[in-house]
Design a protein around this motif. Structure first.
Motif, mmCIF file in Angstrom:
data_model
loop_
_atom_site.group_PDB
_atom_site.id
_atom_site.type_symbol
_atom_site.label_atom_id
_atom_site.label_comp_id
_atom_site.label_asym_id
_atom_site.label_seq_id
_atom_site.Cartn_x
_atom_site.Cartn_y
_atom_site.Cartn_z
ATOM 1 N N GLN A 85 -15.493 -10.268 80.855
ATOM 2 C CA GLN A 85 -14.308 -9.679 80.239
ATOM 3 C C GLN A 85 -14.622 -8.292 79.687
ATOM 4 N N ARG A 101 -4.232 -3.596 86.425
ATOM 5 C CA ARG A 101 -3.276 -4.644 86.799
ATOM 6 C C ARG A 101 -3.458 -5.043 88.266
ATOM 7 N N GLU A 104 -6.657 -7.084 88.565
ATOM 8 C CA GLU A 104 -6.442 -8.443 88.071
ATOM 9 C C GLU A 104 -5.610 -9.252 89.062
ATOM 10 N N GLY A 108 -7.598 -12.362 90.340
ATOM 11 C CA GLY A 108 -7.143 -13.474 89.517
ATOM 12 C C GLY A 108 -7.095 -13.059 88.064
ATOM 13 N N ILE A 109 -6.575 -13.918 87.260
ATOM 14 C CA ILE A 109 -6.372 -13.609 85.851
ATOM 15 C C ILE A 109 -7.701 -13.321 85.151
ATOM 16 N N ARG A 113 -7.541 -13.564 79.215
ATOM 17 C CA ARG A 113 -6.165 -14.025 79.315
ATOM 18 C C ARG A 113 -6.128 -15.491 79.743
ATOM 19 N N ALA A 114 -7.004 -15.894 80.652
ATOM 20 C CA ALA A 114 -7.031 -17.278 81.133
ATOM 21 C C ALA A 114 -7.374 -18.249 80.004
ATOM 22 N N ARG A 160 0.530 -6.251 77.846
ATOM 23 C CA ARG A 160 0.202 -7.451 77.065
ATOM 24 C C ARG A 160 1.390 -7.935 76.293
#
Length: 160
Positions: A85, A101, A104, A108-109, A113-114, A160
């Protein structure tokens, strides 16, 4: 909608180019630390999951082989997620929000955030497998690395 002037775009591209020159070095120097809930196991890893340090309290050795192995694996995995991260955060600072963006979307996320680490407000984040400590750049983290409340500029992103 009016397009920005070409000079402005060139200037922005030059700023990003300069910022990205040492990006690989900065990302490679990111370490993260995670501890199990009881503080008996501490793992330090890189974003690629390379285990740099493992510290065990003597009490951890009396918990049994299965508990110890599962706790070491979960703690090392959590530390790697933290480091990943932080690497993504560094990348987002250089690439900008739109590229972050898109990245991501492709990969994937993001780990934060996941897991709900980036939740702001009265909603509690999902409970991680291990508690956090901070990350250090360049060398292994210090003994008292409790930087869990450090400011992260990527938290100011508009998506966000």
């Amino acid at each position: 909608m009016t397009e920005p002037p070409v000079d402005e775009l060139v200037q922005e591209a030059e700023l990003r180019r300069r910022a990205s020159e040492d990006l690989q070095r900065r990302i490679a120097s990111i370490y993260a630390v995670a501890r199990d809930r009881e503080g008996l196991v501490e793992a330090t890893t890189t974003a690629s999951g390379e285990l740099k340090s493992l510290r065990l309290q003597p009490e951890a050795l009396h918990r049994g082989v299965r508990w110890l192995s599962e706790t070491i694996m979960a703690t090392a995995h959590q530390a790697a997620e933290f480091a990943r991260q932080r690497s993504l955060n560094q990348l987002a600072l250089v690439l900008g929000d739109d590229a972050a963006r898109q990245l991501e979307g492709a990969m994937g996320i993001a780990p934060a955030r996941a897991a709900g680490w980036d939740v702001i407000g009265d909603r509690a984040p999902a409970a991680p497998a291990a508690s956090t400590a901070g990350s250090a750049a360049g060398s292994a983290p210090e003994e008292d690395d409790d930087d869990i409340f450090s400011f992260d500029p990527s938290s100011l992103r508009s998506d966000r």
